[in-house]
Design a protein around this motif. Structure first.
Motif, PDB file in Angstrom:
ATOM      1  N   GLU A  25       2.792   8.496   2.031  1.00 33.88           N
ATOM      2  CA  GLU A  25       2.820   7.430   3.029  1.00 33.88           C
ATOM      3  C   GLU A  25       1.543   7.427   3.853  1.00 33.88           C
ATOM      4  O   GLU A  25       0.960   6.387   4.110  1.00 33.88           O
ATOM      5  CB  GLU A  25       4.038   7.600   3.954  1.00 33.88           C
ATOM      6  N   HIS A  29      -1.126   4.447   3.632  1.00 30.27           N
ATOM      7  CA  HIS A  29      -1.282   3.662   4.859  1.00 30.27           C
ATOM      8  C   HIS A  29      -1.946   4.508   5.948  1.00 30.27           C
ATOM      9  O   HIS A  29      -1.318   4.875   6.941  1.00 30.27           O
ATOM     10  CB  HIS A  29       0.081   3.147   5.327  1.00 30.27           C
ATOM     11  N   LYS A  31      -3.854   5.626   9.198  1.00 31.03           N
ATOM     12  CA  LYS A  31      -3.962   5.022  10.529  1.00 31.03           C
ATOM     13  C   LYS A  31      -5.417   4.739  10.874  1.00 31.03           C
ATOM     14  O   LYS A  31      -5.734   3.724  11.500  1.00 31.03           O
ATOM     15  CB  LYS A  31      -3.311   5.956  11.564  1.00 31.03           C
ATOM     16  N   ASN A  73      -5.686  -7.371   7.455  1.00 26.26           N
ATOM     17  CA  ASN A  73      -5.791  -6.138   8.241  1.00 26.26           C
ATOM     18  C   ASN A  73      -7.146  -5.452   8.114  1.00 26.26           C
ATOM     19  O   ASN A  73      -7.241  -4.222   8.207  1.00 26.26           O
ATOM     20  CB  ASN A  73      -4.654  -5.173   7.900  1.00 26.26           C
ATOM     21  N   ASN A 392       0.380  -4.027  -0.326  1.00 25.49           N
ATOM     22  CA  ASN A 392       0.281  -2.607  -0.660  1.00 25.49           C
ATOM     23  C   ASN A 392      -0.787  -1.906   0.182  1.00 25.49           C
ATOM     24  O   ASN A 392      -0.493  -1.465   1.286  1.00 25.49           O
ATOM     25  CB  ASN A 392      -0.008  -2.447  -2.165  1.00 25.49           C
ATOM     26  N   GLN A 393      -1.996  -1.808  -0.319  1.00 25.44           N
ATOM     27  CA  GLN A 393      -3.032  -0.991   0.329  1.00 25.44           C
ATOM     28  C   GLN A 393      -3.301  -1.400   1.777  1.00 25.44           C
ATOM     29  O   GLN A 393      -3.539  -0.549   2.631  1.00 25.44           O
ATOM     30  CB  GLN A 393      -4.334  -1.051  -0.473  1.00 25.44           C
ATOM     31  N   TYR A 394      -3.285  -2.704   2.076  1.00 25.14           N
ATOM     32  CA  TYR A 394      -3.612  -3.173   3.423  1.00 25.14           C
ATOM     33  C   TYR A 394      -2.410  -3.829   4.102  1.00 25.14           C
ATOM     34  O   TYR A 394      -2.558  -4.751   4.912  1.00 25.14           O
ATOM     35  CB  TYR A 394      -4.790  -4.145   3.365  1.00 25.14           C
ATOM     36  N   LYS A 395      -1.245  -3.300   3.830  1.00 30.44           N
ATOM     37  CA  LYS A 395      -0.020  -3.861   4.395  1.00 30.44           C
ATOM     38  C   LYS A 395       0.027  -3.692   5.907  1.00 30.44           C
ATOM     39  O   LYS A 395       0.582  -4.537   6.626  1.00 30.44           O
ATOM     40  CB  LYS A 395       1.196  -3.199   3.752  1.00 30.44           C
ATOM     41  N   TYR A 396      -0.558  -2.599   6.405  1.00 29.10           N
ATOM     42  CA  TYR A 396      -0.505  -2.305   7.836  1.00 29.10           C
ATOM     43  C   TYR A 396      -1.919  -2.231   8.424  1.00 29.10           C
ATOM     44  O   TYR A 396      -2.887  -1.974   7.708  1.00 29.10           O
ATOM     45  CB  TYR A 396       0.226  -0.980   8.074  1.00 29.10           C
ATOM     46  N   THR A 458       2.202   2.232  10.549  1.00 25.31           N
ATOM     47  CA  THR A 458       3.270   1.231  10.520  1.00 25.31           C
ATOM     48  C   THR A 458       3.783   0.903  11.917  1.00 25.31           C
ATOM     49  O   THR A 458       4.504  -0.082  12.095  1.00 25.31           O
ATOM     50  CB  THR A 458       4.444   1.711   9.641  1.00 25.31           C
TER      51      THR A 458
END
Length: 523
Positions: A25, A29, A31, A73, A392-396, A458
């Motif tokens: 995770e 993703h 930070k 993002n 996926n890669q840039y979901k957040y 997230t």
């Protein structure tokens, strides 16, 4: 190549080159991650779309780019502000760019300071703004009729060398280095940028059958050095001067360089990469290893514009090589979105090539981001890749971390003076910090005031651009975003990109005079 074979090769490469075993995770993703996109102005590659666009259309098209990449993002734009001895801003040292106004030397009409406006709009959307300059390229062709009388080609013809259908500033001349240093200083002094950015153009790429005729300068200044060593010294001295100039003016402004992706080949130097390619050191007379060793640059962004499995210059091998050889700098990787379904290497026909590259670089702990050339390739095309990245890669969201030479502890923490909410928004008022120049504040969501993990991407709700008025910072967050949580944490991001200790707020309790409350931040 058969689809299954392509997938198998990708898996083999990922395994062979050191897939790290840490939290999936956190890897998927992160930070903290730099996510940049180049916006090229030369010959209207990305923006403005044509040299004759009116100001209203120029502005609308630029905002469209920002909104598209904010949705993805991304968090940084690398905007070409000087491409061929010109400027997209009012300059003492260069004429207005013809790619902006249709005629070199002609200001926008109605007039506006294009660069100041672009920076403000980028910051308002949470982007870092990296001002990209091509220092040595003086013209794009030999047509002098397109140039302003104030172009350096006319003012200082003795500075110029004609080569391969263009004019270049002679990198060896002290007066050229002094002039180009003033060009950079003007941008740093006048504008609220986050970084100065150079790309891979130092001495020009070789043109078959042509000679870059700097023999007069070599005879005058090159005593005791081979031609190659002398040229490299010219570039290194310039890079050093630019670094000092930036830091003396605004120490928080980063200096980043995006060199060609190969330093040297192993057959040329045992320290080099397993590639068969043009190289920075031998062909462009640029030595990124020296710049990093001397701490002259803050980040390096090698252009790894090859596929994972390219036979002559493998993206996979080169990410590993740069991760093992870069030091004192942040390492980001340059990706070639312009090659998607448009290259002789058929690996680029697969929509998974860019996503696989991102997944791979994230397995290297000291590689901390990406940039993409160029912005138009995710604007109106390659929607399947864009959709994949969105999901996926840039979901957040992610925040660029402070580069190694600019890291420090922020002693201020956000102090809440007031907050209120209604059906539309939450309103917050904070005391301006006494010791910190704040660029942004970041709001994180949580289930409880004591259980907010600010290292969890997230949980990022919003990155807010700061405007201080009368010693206070005010902003609002849409109720729909914060209603999902029972508590939130707020941090400062300073101009160096460092993040403060968080202050937690219990959203389910009426406002009281808060003192900084430090949630579980897993630092």
């Amino acid at each position: 190549m058969h689809k299954n074979q392509h997938l198998l090769y990708s898996i083999i490469f990922l395994f062979f080159f050191g897939w790290k075993s840490f939290s999936q995770e956190k890897t998927m993703h992160p930070k903290n991650e730099f996510r940049g996109v180049w916006i090229a102005t030369v010959v209207n590659i990305d923006w403005p779309k044509t040299a004759t666009d009116n100001v209203e259309k120029e502005k609308a098209d630029y905002l469209e780019i920002l909104e598209a990449y904010k949705k993805l993002n991304y968090n940084a734009v690398i905007v070409q502000v000087r491409s061929v001895g010109d400027a997209i801003y009012p300059s003492e040292f260069a004429p207005w760019s013809r790619f902006l106004t249709g005629k070199e030397g002609l200001a926008p009409n109605p007039y506006y300071d294009t660069l100041a406006w672009m920076i403000e709009q980028a910051h308002n959307r949470g982007f870092e703004f990296h001002a990209w300059l091509n220092p040595y390229r003086a013209t794009f062709d030999l047509n002098k009729n397109l140039l302003s009388p104030n172009h350096d080609l006319f003012k200082h013809p003795e500075w110029m060398i004609e080569y391969g259908g263009k004019y270049y500033y002679d990198p060896a001349l002290p007066e050229v280095q002094a002039h180009l240093t003033k060009v950079v200083k003007e941008v740093v002094d006048k504008y609220d940028i986050d970084a100065i950015h150079f790309d891979d153009y130092f001495y020009p790429y070789a043109v078959p059958g042509k000679v870059f005729n700097d023999s007069a300068s070599y005879k005058k200044y090159g005593a005791g050095l081979s031609l190659s060593d002398w040229r490299r010294a010219n570039v290194s001295n310039f890079v050093h001067a630019i670094s000092n100039t930036i830091k003396e003016s605004k120490p928080w402004v980063q200096f980043g360089i995006s060199p060609f992706g190969v330093w040297r080949n192993k057959y040329q130097d045992p320290r080099g990469s397993e590639t068969q390619s043009t190289s920075n050191y031998d062909d462009l007379y640029a030595d990124p290893m020296l710049w990093m060793d001397q701490k002259w640059i803050d980040y390096i962004l090698p252009q790894l514009y090859w596929s994972m499995n390219n036979t002559r210059a493998s993206y996979s091998k080169l990410v590993k090589w740069w991760s093992e050889n870069a030091n004192n700098t942040a390492i980001y990787i340059g990706h070639a979105t312009y090659k998607i379904r448009a290259d002789g290497d058929k690996n680029w026909n697969y929509m998974t090539e860019i996503p696989n590259q991102i997944d791979f670089l994230r397995t290297f702990k000291n590689v901390s981001g990406s940039a993409y050339f160029s912005s138009k390739w995710f604007m109106g095309k390659n929607f399947d890749v864009v959709r994949h990245l969105e999901e996926n890669q840039y979901k957040y969201p992610a925040l660029p971390a402070a580069v190694p030479n600019l890291k420090h502890v922020i002693i201020d923490t956000p102090k809440v003076l007031e907050y209120s909410k209604d059906s539309i928004k939450y309103n917050f008022t904070f005391q301006s910090p006494l010791n910190t120049k704040v660029r942004y504040m970041v709001v994180y969501g949580g289930e409880h005031i004591s259980k907010i993990d600010i290292n969890d991407a997230t949980k990022i709700i919003e990155k807010v651009t700061i405007k201080e008025v009368d010693g206070k910072i005010n902003f609002a967050i849409a109720a729909g975003k914060l209603n999902l949580y029972k508590a939130c944490a707020v941090t400062f991001i300073d101009y160096y990109a460092n993040e403060s200790t968080p202050t937690a707020i219990d959203l389910k309790k009426p406002f009281k005079n808060y003192t900084p409350n430090q949630p579980n931040e897993n630092r």
